[in-house]
Design a protein around this motif. Structure first.
Motif, PDB file in Angstrom:
ATOM      1  N   LEU A 135       2.372 -10.519   2.455  1.00 28.47           N
ATOM      2  CA  LEU A 135       3.304  -9.415   2.212  1.00 28.47           C
ATOM      3  C   LEU A 135       2.775  -8.480   1.125  1.00 28.47           C
ATOM      4  CD1 LEU A 135       6.148  -8.413   3.089  1.00 28.47           C
ATOM      5  CD2 LEU A 135       7.081  -9.790   1.208  1.00 28.47           C
ATOM      6  N   ALA A 136       2.242  -9.062   0.059  1.00 24.25           N
ATOM      7  CA  ALA A 136       1.703  -8.237  -1.035  1.00 24.25           C
ATOM      8  C   ALA A 136       0.506  -7.427  -0.560  1.00 24.25           C
ATOM      9  CB  ALA A 136       1.315  -9.133  -2.214  1.00 24.25           C
ATOM     10  N   ALA A 137      -0.352  -8.057   0.252  1.00 20.84           N
ATOM     11  CA  ALA A 137      -1.593  -7.388   0.673  1.00 20.84           C
ATOM     12  C   ALA A 137      -1.350  -6.372   1.785  1.00 20.84           C
ATOM     13  CB  ALA A 137      -2.606  -8.434   1.142  1.00 20.84           C
ATOM     14  N   GLU A 138      -0.503  -6.706   2.749  1.00 25.49           N
ATOM     15  CA  GLU A 138      -0.365  -5.877   3.954  1.00 25.49           C
ATOM     16  C   GLU A 138       0.812  -4.906   3.896  1.00 25.49           C
ATOM     17  OE1 GLU A 138      -2.516  -5.740   6.478  1.00 25.49           O
ATOM     18  OE2 GLU A 138      -3.786  -7.180   5.420  1.00 25.49           O
ATOM     19  N   CYS A 139       1.771  -5.189   3.039  1.00 21.69           N
ATOM     20  CA  CYS A 139       2.881  -4.246   2.841  1.00 21.69           C
ATOM     21  C   CYS A 139       2.787  -3.771   1.400  1.00 21.69           C
ATOM     22  CB  CYS A 139       4.219  -4.898   3.158  1.00 21.69           C
ATOM     23  SG  CYS A 139       4.394  -5.334   4.903  1.00 21.69           S
ATOM     24  N   SER A 140       3.478  -4.432   0.487  1.00 21.76           N
ATOM     25  CA  SER A 140       3.405  -3.999  -0.910  1.00 21.76           C
ATOM     26  C   SER A 140       4.139  -5.001  -1.785  1.00 21.76           C
ATOM     27  CB  SER A 140       4.069  -2.626  -1.047  1.00 21.76           C
ATOM     28  OG  SER A 140       4.312  -2.327  -2.403  1.00 21.76           O
ATOM     29  N   ALA A 200       8.266 -19.783  -6.332  1.00 24.81           N
ATOM     30  CA  ALA A 200       8.831 -18.792  -7.252  1.00 24.81           C
ATOM     31  C   ALA A 200       7.739 -18.240  -8.179  1.00 24.81           C
ATOM     32  CB  ALA A 200       9.956 -19.431  -8.073  1.00 24.81           C
ATOM     33  N   ASP A 201       6.876 -19.111  -8.658  1.00 25.70           N
ATOM     34  CA  ASP A 201       5.781 -18.654  -9.525  1.00 25.70           C
ATOM     35  C   ASP A 201       4.812 -17.761  -8.757  1.00 25.70           C
ATOM     36  OD1 ASP A 201       6.895 -20.076 -11.569  1.00 25.70           O
ATOM     37  OD2 ASP A 201       5.452 -21.732 -11.502  1.00 25.70           O
ATOM     38  N   ALA A 202       4.550 -18.112  -7.492  1.00 22.18           N
ATOM     39  CA  ALA A 202       3.625 -17.316  -6.689  1.00 22.18           C
ATOM     40  C   ALA A 202       4.166 -15.898  -6.503  1.00 22.18           C
ATOM     41  CB  ALA A 202       3.385 -17.976  -5.333  1.00 22.18           C
ATOM     42  N   ALA A 203       5.482 -15.774  -6.324  1.00 24.34           N
ATOM     43  CA  ALA A 203       6.072 -14.436  -6.163  1.00 24.34           C
ATOM     44  C   ALA A 203       5.752 -13.578  -7.382  1.00 24.34           C
ATOM     45  CB  ALA A 203       7.577 -14.543  -5.950  1.00 24.34           C
ATOM     46  N   ALA A 204       5.882 -14.159  -8.563  1.00 26.44           N
ATOM     47  CA  ALA A 204       5.554 -13.413  -9.781  1.00 26.44           C
ATOM     48  C   ALA A 204       4.050 -13.151  -9.855  1.00 26.44           C
ATOM     49  CB  ALA A 204       6.030 -14.199 -11.008  1.00 26.44           C
ATOM     50  N   ASP A 205       3.249 -14.146  -9.503  1.00 29.65           N
ATOM     51  CA  ASP A 205       1.787 -13.991  -9.590  1.00 29.65           C
ATOM     52  C   ASP A 205       1.276 -12.893  -8.657  1.00 29.65           C
ATOM     53  OD1 ASP A 205       1.739 -16.020 -11.419  1.00 29.65           O
ATOM     54  OD2 ASP A 205       1.076 -17.568  -9.997  1.00 29.65           O
ATOM     55  N   PHE A 206       1.887 -12.754  -7.481  1.00 36.08           N
ATOM     56  CA  PHE A 206       1.449 -11.720  -6.535  1.00 36.08           C
ATOM     57  C   PHE A 206       1.985 -10.339  -6.914  1.00 36.08           C
ATOM     58  CE2 PHE A 206       1.029 -15.376  -3.451  1.00 36.08           C
ATOM     59  CZ  PHE A 206      -0.354 -15.335  -3.414  1.00 36.08           C
ATOM     60  N   GLU A 226      18.188  -0.346 -14.542  1.00 41.13           N
ATOM     61  CA  GLU A 226      18.983   0.213 -13.457  1.00 41.13           C
ATOM     62  C   GLU A 226      18.283  -0.026 -12.129  1.00 41.13           C
ATOM     63  OE1 GLU A 226      17.162   4.696 -13.696  1.00 41.13           O
ATOM     64  OE2 GLU A 226      19.155   4.285 -14.481  1.00 41.13           O
ATOM     65  N   GLY A 227      19.056   0.112 -11.092  1.00 45.58           N
ATOM     66  CA  GLY A 227      18.472   0.019  -9.762  1.00 45.58           C
ATOM     67  C   GLY A 227      18.053  -1.384  -9.394  1.00 45.58           C
ATOM     68  N   ALA A 228      16.789  -1.568  -9.131  1.00 47.66           N
ATOM     69  CA  ALA A 228      16.309  -2.836  -8.612  1.00 47.66           C
ATOM     70  C   ALA A 228      16.440  -3.941  -9.640  1.00 47.66           C
ATOM     71  CB  ALA A 228      14.851  -2.693  -8.211  1.00 47.66           C
ATOM     72  N   VAL A 229      16.592  -5.128  -9.139  1.00 45.02           N
ATOM     73  CA  VAL A 229      16.683  -6.282 -10.025  1.00 45.02           C
ATOM     74  C   VAL A 229      15.325  -6.943 -10.151  1.00 45.02           C
ATOM     75  CG1 VAL A 229      19.092  -6.716  -9.551  1.00 45.02           C
ATOM     76  CG2 VAL A 229      17.350  -7.732  -8.106  1.00 45.02           C
ATOM     77  N   GLY A 230      15.163  -7.730 -11.178  1.00 41.92           N
ATOM     78  CA  GLY A 230      13.858  -8.340 -11.412  1.00 41.92           C
ATOM     79  C   GLY A 230      13.835  -9.783 -10.979  1.00 41.92           C
ATOM     80  N   LEU A 231      12.657 -10.240 -10.562  1.00 42.71           N
ATOM     81  CA  LEU A 231      12.493 -11.629 -10.235  1.00 42.71           C
ATOM     82  C   LEU A 231      12.523 -12.455 -11.517  1.00 42.71           C
ATOM     83  CD1 LEU A 231       9.667 -11.460  -7.614  1.00 42.71           C
ATOM     84  CD2 LEU A 231      11.870 -12.517  -7.284  1.00 42.71           C
ATOM     85  N   ARG A 232      13.145 -13.610 -11.421  1.00 38.55           N
ATOM     86  CA  ARG A 232      13.089 -14.536 -12.550  1.00 38.55           C
ATOM     87  C   ARG A 232      11.627 -14.785 -12.891  1.00 38.55           C
ATOM     88  NH1 ARG A 232      14.054 -20.648 -11.273  1.00 38.55           N
ATOM     89  NH2 ARG A 232      12.257 -20.052 -10.062  1.00 38.55           N
ATOM     90  N   GLY A 233      11.315 -14.810 -14.154  1.00 42.00           N
ATOM     91  CA  GLY A 233       9.960 -15.100 -14.571  1.00 42.00           C
ATOM     92  C   GLY A 233       9.078 -13.878 -14.700  1.00 42.00           C
ATOM     93  N   CYS A 234       9.650 -12.708 -14.387  1.00 42.30           N
ATOM     94  CA  CYS A 234       8.844 -11.487 -14.480  1.00 42.30           C
ATOM     95  C   CYS A 234       9.134 -10.706 -15.736  1.00 42.30           C
ATOM     96  CB  CYS A 234       9.090 -10.594 -13.260  1.00 42.30           C
ATOM     97  SG  CYS A 234       8.544 -11.367 -11.743  1.00 42.30           S
ATOM     98  N   ASP A 235       9.992 -11.222 -16.600  1.00 46.73           N
ATOM     99  CA  ASP A 235      10.328 -10.446 -17.793  1.00 46.73           C
ATOM    100  C   ASP A 235       9.288 -10.667 -18.888  1.00 46.73           C
ATOM    101  OD1 ASP A 235      11.110 -13.102 -17.880  1.00 46.73           O
ATOM    102  OD2 ASP A 235      12.647 -12.726 -19.375  1.00 46.73           O
TER     103      ASP A 235
END
Ligand code: SF4
Length: 306
Positions: free
Chosen positions: A222-227, A263-269, A297-306
């Motif tokens: 998803l990260a590589a082929e979409c965004s 969950a960690d991979a989501a942040a890593d990507f 505002e707007g979008a929410v953040g993934l846990r672990g991305c702060d």
């Protein structure tokens, strides 16, 4: 007209009473409908998402939590007028945030026909296309008027697993092509002032026991082929429902280690927008974690991305 709405392309003549793999008939069959608060926050809004749970399904998941209506077909056949009345009620009386079409693919022509008179009257909510991901881009393109917001799974990154667990041949190619098509068509999640989604894509990743690596591979794709700016929803709620208790490793819940790796991979990507469900949650609505870490505002953040 022979049915080729989903990737199975059974070519069943449903109008003549012949059923294909999903067993859907001529009329849409609805199991339940009403305001639903079990989706991601911008889908629910304050008044709930106007969900219509359609019976039958193009997949056959051994762990399906909805097996009474997805496998066994419980529900009631409704005419176009009755379906229109459901959509009207969700919009006018219940004042829901959207029309949430849950597993609608076998009934897209009938849904379009049912909403047509409402649209002519100026009654309209955003459509949520709520799907397992087992779709054809050609169908999504033909019925793009029924998809303002895509709430779509990337369930597997191995066709062998998709076949064993969901009887869905070619799932990986179908789901990835569909997600890419939706991303290119709809783009990032957009919301109105009260924070209700109006357009865009949310990709759901249900972490499956013994298959956390597949969710990680899906995130990488998803990260590589979409965004990495796609909103993702990482879900821990898997439970061994239906016949999964007889099919290891689907006979158990996910471990905390499996879930944390995804969950960690989501942040890593680099994914920064979306939700990570609290570990151990069995209810999608109970504790989706989603503070805005980035901008306030707007979008929410993934846990672990702060
Ligand atoms: S929607 Fe149902 S009948 Fe149509 S192609 Fe798919 S499985 Fe076959």
């Amino acid at each position: 007209m022979p049915c080729e709405l989903c990737p199975r392309r059974c070519m069943a003549d449903r109008q003549s009473g012949n059923a294909g793999f999903c067993r859907a008939g001529r009329l849409p069959r609805v199991f339940r409908w009403g305001p639903h608060f079990g989706e991601e926050p911008p889908i629910c809004g304050d008044g709930g998402s106007g969900a219509v749970f359609f019976s039958r399904c193009t997949m056959k998941c051994i762990y399906c939590q909805n097996s009474p209506w997805s496998w066994r077909g419980e529900g009631r056949d409704v005419s176009e007028d009755e379906l229109a009345a459901i959509f009207r009620d969700l919009a006018v009386r219940r004042r829901c945030a959207n029309w949430n079409l849950v597993s609608p693919t076998p009934y897209l022509p009938q849904i379009r026909a049912a909403v047509r008179p409402l649209l002519a009257e100026g009654i309209r909510l955003p459509f949520v296309f709520n799907s397992s991901g087992y779709e054809r881009p050609e169908t999504l393109s033909e019925y793009r008027d029924l998809c303002d917001i895509a709430l779509i799974d990337l369930r597997y990154s191995s066709n062998a697993t998709a076949l064993a667990a969901s009887s869905a041949p070619g799932y990986v190619e179908a789901a990835r092509a569909s997600v890419k098509h939706l991303w290119n068509t709809l783009g990032p999640l957009d919301s109105d002032d009260p924070g209700r989604a109006t357009r865009g894509v949310i990709v759901r990743l249900l972490v499956l026991p013994g298959h956390a690596d597949e969710a990680i591979e899906s995130l990488a794709w998803l990260a590589a082929e979409c965004s990495p700016s796609v909103h993702v929803s990482v879900m821990s709620q898997y439970a061994p429902a239906f016949i999964a208790s007889e099919r290891p490793p689907f006979d158990r819940v996910v471990t905390e280690d499996e879930y944390e790796r995804v969950a960690d991979a989501a942040a890593d990507f680099g994914f920064e927008r979306g939700w990570v469900q609290g570990f151990g949650s069995r209810d999608a609505s109970s504790d989706l974690v989603g503070e805005n870490m980035a901008s306030g505002e707007g979008a929410v953040g993934l846990r672990g991305c702060d």
